[in-house]
Design a protein around this motif. Structure first.
Motif, PDB file in Angstrom:
ATOM      1  N   PRO A   9      33.969  70.474  45.097  1.00  0.00           N
ATOM      2  CA  PRO A   9      32.662  69.474  44.285  1.00  0.00           C
ATOM      3  C   PRO A   9      31.327  70.229  46.176  1.00  0.00           C
ATOM      4  CG  PRO A   9      34.354  67.927  44.701  1.00  0.00           C
ATOM      5  CD  PRO A   9      34.568  69.411  45.082  1.00  0.00           C
ATOM      6  N   THR A  10      31.880  70.838  46.818  1.00  0.00           N
ATOM      7  CA  THR A  10      30.706  70.765  48.265  1.00  0.00           C
ATOM      8  C   THR A  10      31.506  72.432  47.766  1.00  0.00           C
ATOM      9  OG1 THR A  10      31.874  68.523  49.332  1.00  0.00           O
ATOM     10  CG2 THR A  10      30.382  70.178  50.534  1.00  0.00           C
ATOM     11  N   LYS A  11      30.346  73.798  47.585  1.00  0.00           N
ATOM     12  CA  LYS A  11      29.885  75.022  48.414  1.00  0.00           C
ATOM     13  C   LYS A  11      29.843  75.184  49.926  1.00  0.00           C
ATOM     14  CE  LYS A  11      27.607  75.077  43.867  1.00  0.00           C
ATOM     15  NZ  LYS A  11      26.663  76.341  43.123  1.00  0.00           N
ATOM     16  N   ARG A  12      31.080  75.554  50.624  1.00  0.00           N
ATOM     17  CA  ARG A  12      31.340  76.284  51.657  1.00  0.00           C
ATOM     18  C   ARG A  12      32.405  77.279  52.036  1.00  0.00           C
ATOM     19  NH1 ARG A  12      34.013  71.008  50.867  1.00  0.00           N
ATOM     20  NH2 ARG A  12      35.844  70.688  51.473  1.00  0.00           N
ATOM     21  N   SER A  13      31.800  77.572  52.641  1.00  0.00           N
ATOM     22  CA  SER A  13      32.259  78.844  53.862  1.00  0.00           C
ATOM     23  C   SER A  13      33.083  78.100  55.059  1.00  0.00           C
ATOM     24  CB  SER A  13      32.325  80.025  53.614  1.00  0.00           C
ATOM     25  OG  SER A  13      31.263  80.123  54.907  1.00  0.00           O
ATOM     26  N   GLY A  14      34.032  78.703  55.789  1.00  0.00           N
ATOM     27  CA  GLY A  14      34.629  79.090  56.754  1.00  0.00           C
ATOM     28  C   GLY A  14      35.737  77.570  56.866  1.00  0.00           C
ATOM     29  N   LEU A  15      35.835  77.295  55.823  1.00  0.00           N
ATOM     30  CA  LEU A  15      36.869  75.404  55.806  1.00  0.00           C
ATOM     31  C   LEU A  15      38.569  75.468  56.361  1.00  0.00           C
ATOM     32  CD1 LEU A  15      38.521  76.009  52.819  1.00  0.00           C
ATOM     33  CD2 LEU A  15      36.051  75.493  52.035  1.00  0.00           C
ATOM     34  N   ALA A  16      39.155  74.772  56.574  1.00  0.00           N
ATOM     35  CA  ALA A  16      40.929  74.718  56.693  1.00  0.00           C
ATOM     36  C   ALA A  16      40.808  73.642  55.387  1.00  0.00           C
ATOM     37  CB  ALA A  16      40.115  74.028  57.846  1.00  0.00           C
ATOM     38  N   ALA A  17      42.173  74.083  55.602  1.00  0.00           N
ATOM     39  CA  ALA A  17      43.193  73.664  54.562  1.00  0.00           C
ATOM     40  C   ALA A  17      44.752  73.578  54.861  1.00  0.00           C
ATOM     41  CB  ALA A  17      42.722  74.476  53.193  1.00  0.00           C
ATOM     42  N   ALA A  18      44.931  72.533  53.696  1.00  0.00           N
ATOM     43  CA  ALA A  18      46.600  71.656  54.451  1.00  0.00           C
ATOM     44  C   ALA A  18      46.570  71.810  52.669  1.00  0.00           C
ATOM     45  CB  ALA A  18      46.512  70.682  55.557  1.00  0.00           C
ATOM     46  N   TYR A  19      48.130  71.386  52.560  1.00  0.00           N
ATOM     47  CA  TYR A  19      48.633  71.296  51.568  1.00  0.00           C
ATOM     48  C   TYR A  19      50.187  70.245  51.777  1.00  0.00           C
ATOM     49  CZ  TYR A  19      51.681  72.250  47.665  1.00  0.00           C
ATOM     50  OH  TYR A  19      52.686  71.837  46.240  1.00  0.00           O
ATOM     51  N   ILE A  20      50.041  69.615  51.610  1.00  0.00           N
ATOM     52  CA  ILE A  20      51.017  67.648  51.394  1.00  0.00           C
ATOM     53  C   ILE A  20      51.391  68.138  49.770  1.00  0.00           C
ATOM     54  CG2 ILE A  20      51.589  65.878  51.782  1.00  0.00           C
ATOM     55  CD1 ILE A  20      49.452  66.230  54.317  1.00  0.00           C
ATOM     56  N   GLY A  21      52.613  68.226  49.327  1.00  0.00           N
ATOM     57  CA  GLY A  21      53.233  66.994  47.574  1.00  0.00           C
ATOM     58  C   GLY A  21      52.153  68.032  46.634  1.00  0.00           C
ATOM     59  N   ASN A  22      51.864  67.234  45.988  1.00  0.00           N
ATOM     60  CA  ASN A  22      50.470  68.016  44.743  1.00  0.00           C
ATOM     61  C   ASN A  22      49.366  67.890  45.389  1.00  0.00           C
ATOM     62  OD1 ASN A  22      52.961  68.420  43.068  1.00  0.00           O
ATOM     63  ND2 ASN A  22      53.062  66.179  42.512  1.00  0.00           N
ATOM     64  N   ASP A  23      49.257  67.972  46.357  1.00  0.00           N
ATOM     65  CA  ASP A  23      47.486  67.980  47.190  1.00  0.00           C
ATOM     66  C   ASP A  23      47.386  69.030  48.110  1.00  0.00           C
ATOM     67  OD1 ASP A  23      46.607  65.898  45.092  1.00  0.00           O
ATOM     68  OD2 ASP A  23      47.785  64.443  46.865  1.00  0.00           O
ATOM     69  N   ILE A  24      45.601  69.492  48.148  1.00  0.00           N
ATOM     70  CA  ILE A  24      45.394  70.439  48.632  1.00  0.00           C
ATOM     71  C   ILE A  24      44.012  69.852  48.957  1.00  0.00           C
ATOM     72  CG2 ILE A  24      44.578  72.592  49.244  1.00  0.00           C
ATOM     73  CD1 ILE A  24      45.542  73.954  46.890  1.00  0.00           C
ATOM     74  N   PHE A  25      43.966  69.429  50.901  1.00  0.00           N
ATOM     75  CA  PHE A  25      43.003  69.098  51.337  1.00  0.00           C
ATOM     76  C   PHE A  25      42.524  70.253  52.136  1.00  0.00           C
ATOM     77  CE2 PHE A  25      46.246  66.253  51.493  1.00  0.00           C
ATOM     78  CZ  PHE A  25      45.712  64.257  50.959  1.00  0.00           C
ATOM     79  N   VAL A  26      41.086  69.901  51.496  1.00  0.00           N
ATOM     80  CA  VAL A  26      39.862  71.191  52.066  1.00  0.00           C
ATOM     81  C   VAL A  26      39.297  70.703  52.753  1.00  0.00           C
ATOM     82  CG1 VAL A  26      38.291  73.225  51.286  1.00  0.00           C
ATOM     83  CG2 VAL A  26      40.162  72.124  49.826  1.00  0.00           C
ATOM     84  N   ILE A  27      38.659  70.908  54.193  1.00  0.00           N
ATOM     85  CA  ILE A  27      38.188  70.187  54.587  1.00  0.00           C
ATOM     86  C   ILE A  27      37.595  70.530  56.032  1.00  0.00           C
ATOM     87  CG2 ILE A  27      38.714  68.638  57.081  1.00  0.00           C
ATOM     88  CD1 ILE A  27      42.291  68.791  56.125  1.00  0.00           C
ATOM     89  N   GLY A  28      35.872  70.065  56.237  1.00  0.00           N
ATOM     90  CA  GLY A  28      34.815  70.857  57.098  1.00  0.00           C
ATOM     91  C   GLY A  28      34.729  72.020  56.488  1.00  0.00           C
ATOM     92  N   GLY A  29      33.712  72.926  56.886  1.00  0.00           N
ATOM     93  CA  GLY A  29      33.207  74.233  56.729  1.00  0.00           C
ATOM     94  C   GLY A  29      31.694  74.648  57.129  1.00  0.00           C
ATOM     95  N   VAL A  38      33.227  66.706  55.821  1.00  0.00           N
ATOM     96  CA  VAL A  38      33.774  66.179  54.621  1.00  0.00           C
ATOM     97  C   VAL A  38      35.220  66.553  54.283  1.00  0.00           C
ATOM     98  CG1 VAL A  38      33.154  68.739  53.103  1.00  0.00           C
ATOM     99  CG2 VAL A  38      33.205  66.617  52.246  1.00  0.00           C
ATOM    100  N   ASN A  39      36.019  66.047  54.003  1.00  0.00           N
ATOM    101  CA  ASN A  39      36.780  66.331  53.496  1.00  0.00           C
ATOM    102  C   ASN A  39      37.551  66.028  51.948  1.00  0.00           C
ATOM    103  OD1 ASN A  39      40.137  65.668  53.741  1.00  0.00           O
ATOM    104  ND2 ASN A  39      40.140  63.796  54.859  1.00  0.00           N
ATOM    105  N   GLU A  40      37.628  66.868  51.244  1.00  0.00           N
ATOM    106  CA  GLU A  40      37.972  66.455  49.883  1.00  0.00           C
ATOM    107  C   GLU A  40      39.488  66.782  49.892  1.00  0.00           C
ATOM    108  OE1 GLU A  40      33.382  67.934  48.298  1.00  0.00           O
ATOM    109  OE2 GLU A  40      35.060  69.021  48.343  1.00  0.00           O
ATOM    110  N   LYS A  41      39.845  66.822  48.259  1.00  0.00           N
ATOM    111  CA  LYS A  41      41.321  66.461  48.414  1.00  0.00           C
ATOM    112  C   LYS A  41      41.399  66.599  46.585  1.00  0.00           C
ATOM    113  CE  LYS A  41      44.041  62.771  46.915  1.00  0.00           C
ATOM    114  NZ  LYS A  41      44.612  61.627  47.649  1.00  0.00           N
ATOM    115  N   TYR A  42      42.415  68.060  46.483  1.00  0.00           N
ATOM    116  CA  TYR A  42      42.740  68.910  45.102  1.00  0.00           C
ATOM    117  C   TYR A  42      43.982  68.985  45.440  1.00  0.00           C
ATOM    118  CZ  TYR A  42      43.358  71.834  40.918  1.00  0.00           C
ATOM    119  OH  TYR A  42      43.538  72.707  39.972  1.00  0.00           O
ATOM    120  N   ASN A  43      44.080  68.194  43.439  1.00  0.00           N
ATOM    121  CA  ASN A  43      45.213  67.675  42.548  1.00  0.00           C
ATOM    122  C   ASN A  43      45.935  68.439  42.092  1.00  0.00           C
ATOM    123  OD1 ASN A  43      47.323  66.180  40.801  1.00  0.00           O
ATOM    124  ND2 ASN A  43      48.325  64.871  41.923  1.00  0.00           N
ATOM    125  N   ILE A  44      46.654  69.639  42.038  1.00  0.00           N
ATOM    126  CA  ILE A  44      47.359  70.497  41.622  1.00  0.00           C
ATOM    127  C   ILE A  44      47.610  70.189  39.998  1.00  0.00           C
ATOM    128  CG2 ILE A  44      47.760  72.467  43.470  1.00  0.00           C
ATOM    129  CD1 ILE A  44      50.324  71.364  43.137  1.00  0.00           C
TER     130      ILE A  44
END
Length: 97
Positions: A9-29, A38-44
């Motif tokens: 949803p938020t276009k950006r670079s320089g972000l961090a990501a972490a994977y927990i369960g079925n979710d990828i958290f995309v943080i900052g940038g 911003v902290n957005e969660k993607y459900n695979i």
């Protein structure tokens, strides 16, 4: 082969990501005007995005690591008013896991 999924949803670079369960958290940038909190969660499984609680500190170029049901966000740079290296470390606790 490559498969196109729903874009962030938020276009950006320089972000961090972490994977927990079925979710990828995309943080900052980084955006054109500075850094994000911003902290957005993607459900695979559902190919869907949701907004999570933002970080207390805007930053870019940081790292994130998952441990248990927590995401540790470490270091990076802030961009207010100029890019400054930061030693700030924050933890995001995942609920309902």
């Amino acid at each position: 082969r490559w498969i196109v999924l729903k874009p962030m949803p938020t276009k950006r670079s320089g972000l961090a990501a972490a994977y927990i369960g079925n979710d990828i958290f995309v943080i900052g940038g980084e955006k054109t005007e500075g850094s994000y909190d911003v902290n957005e969660k993607y459900n695979i499984q559902t190919d869907s995005w949701t907004n999570e609680l933002p970080m207390p500190t805007n930053r870019l170029g940081h790292d994130a690591v998952d441990l248990g049901n927590k995401i540790y966000v470490l270091g990076g740079k802030t961009s207010q008013p100029t890019e400054t290296i930061t030693g700030v470390n924050e933890i995001f606790s995942i609920k309902n896991k």
